[in-house]
Design a protein around this motif. Sequence first.
Motif, PDB file in Angstrom:
ATOM      1  N   THR A   6       6.119   1.589  -0.397  1.00  0.00           N
ATOM      2  CA  THR A   6       7.025   2.606   0.115  1.00  0.00           C
ATOM      3  C   THR A   6       7.479   2.314   1.538  1.00  0.00           C
ATOM      4  O   THR A   6       8.462   2.868   1.997  1.00  0.00           O
ATOM      5  CB  THR A   6       6.363   4.002   0.080  1.00  0.00           C
ATOM      6  OG1 THR A   6       5.184   3.965   0.867  1.00  0.00           O
ATOM      7  CG2 THR A   6       6.043   4.407  -1.345  1.00  0.00           C
ATOM      8  N   ARG A  66       3.631   3.305  -4.508  1.00  0.00           N
ATOM      9  CA  ARG A  66       3.905   4.289  -5.559  1.00  0.00           C
ATOM     10  C   ARG A  66       3.801   3.563  -6.897  1.00  0.00           C
ATOM     11  O   ARG A  66       4.308   2.454  -7.049  1.00  0.00           O
ATOM     12  CB  ARG A  66       5.303   4.872  -5.374  1.00  0.00           C
ATOM     13  CG  ARG A  66       5.618   6.003  -6.345  1.00  0.00           C
ATOM     14  CD  ARG A  66       6.932   6.699  -6.034  1.00  0.00           C
ATOM     15  NE  ARG A  66       6.811   7.426  -4.763  1.00  0.00           N
ATOM     16  CZ  ARG A  66       7.532   7.167  -3.664  1.00  0.00           C
ATOM     17  NH1 ARG A  66       8.434   6.216  -3.678  1.00  0.00           N
ATOM     18  NH2 ARG A  66       7.357   7.861  -2.566  1.00  0.00           N
ATOM     19  N   THR A 108       1.078   8.301  -5.625  1.00  0.00           N
ATOM     20  CA  THR A 108       1.141   7.534  -4.384  1.00  0.00           C
ATOM     21  C   THR A 108      -0.290   7.333  -3.905  1.00  0.00           C
ATOM     22  O   THR A 108      -1.092   8.261  -3.914  1.00  0.00           O
ATOM     23  CB  THR A 108       1.949   8.291  -3.314  1.00  0.00           C
ATOM     24  OG1 THR A 108       3.249   8.559  -3.843  1.00  0.00           O
ATOM     25  CG2 THR A 108       2.084   7.487  -2.046  1.00  0.00           C
TER      26      THR A 108
END
Length: 193
Positions: free
Chosen positions: A71, A95, A105
Amino acid sequence: MALWRMRTLRRNGLRRRTDVIRAWAGIVLLLVVPAVAPVAALLAGDAAMRHYEDTARHQRETRYQATATLTRDAPRHPEPGSEEEKETRYPVEVRFTTREGRTRTTRAEVRPGLPAGSKIRIWVGADGEATGPPMSREQIRSRGMGWGLLAAIGVALGGAAAHAATVLALHRRNLAAWDAAWAETAPRWTTPT
């Protein structure tokens, strides 16, 4: 030291019973510890191997690999191209989609310098968190050997402690005997004439 013990076992006007006990205790421990240590190592190593094999089997049943997406960018290593960089991993938020189809996550250890959006393979535990892979055969063998070695060392230390305790007890007994003998002899030496 062994020669001293053998001389201690021979008849001698100054030999005390505690000297003979101490000599025999040393000889017995010298024979027992090397015989027991390998057996203890084998038993402990085998028990540890079985335990870690069961643990690895459980890990294989409850963990699975998933594709995860970074991410954010992974930090860059201060020395790009170095040997240290090849071994270094940084925790980065990723993720992924679970087997059940939920998006999760978590944090995973990744190589330095990976940009956001990069795909990596991670191991996921039963709790849905990133985890390490199941234990390998080498890890199981290494841990089993480690416990075996600790058992052998424990036997050797136990033998040394038993010898030290025996020597200490016999020394105290000698001191008590000397005190009793002096208490009997002292009046003859200290009585005024």
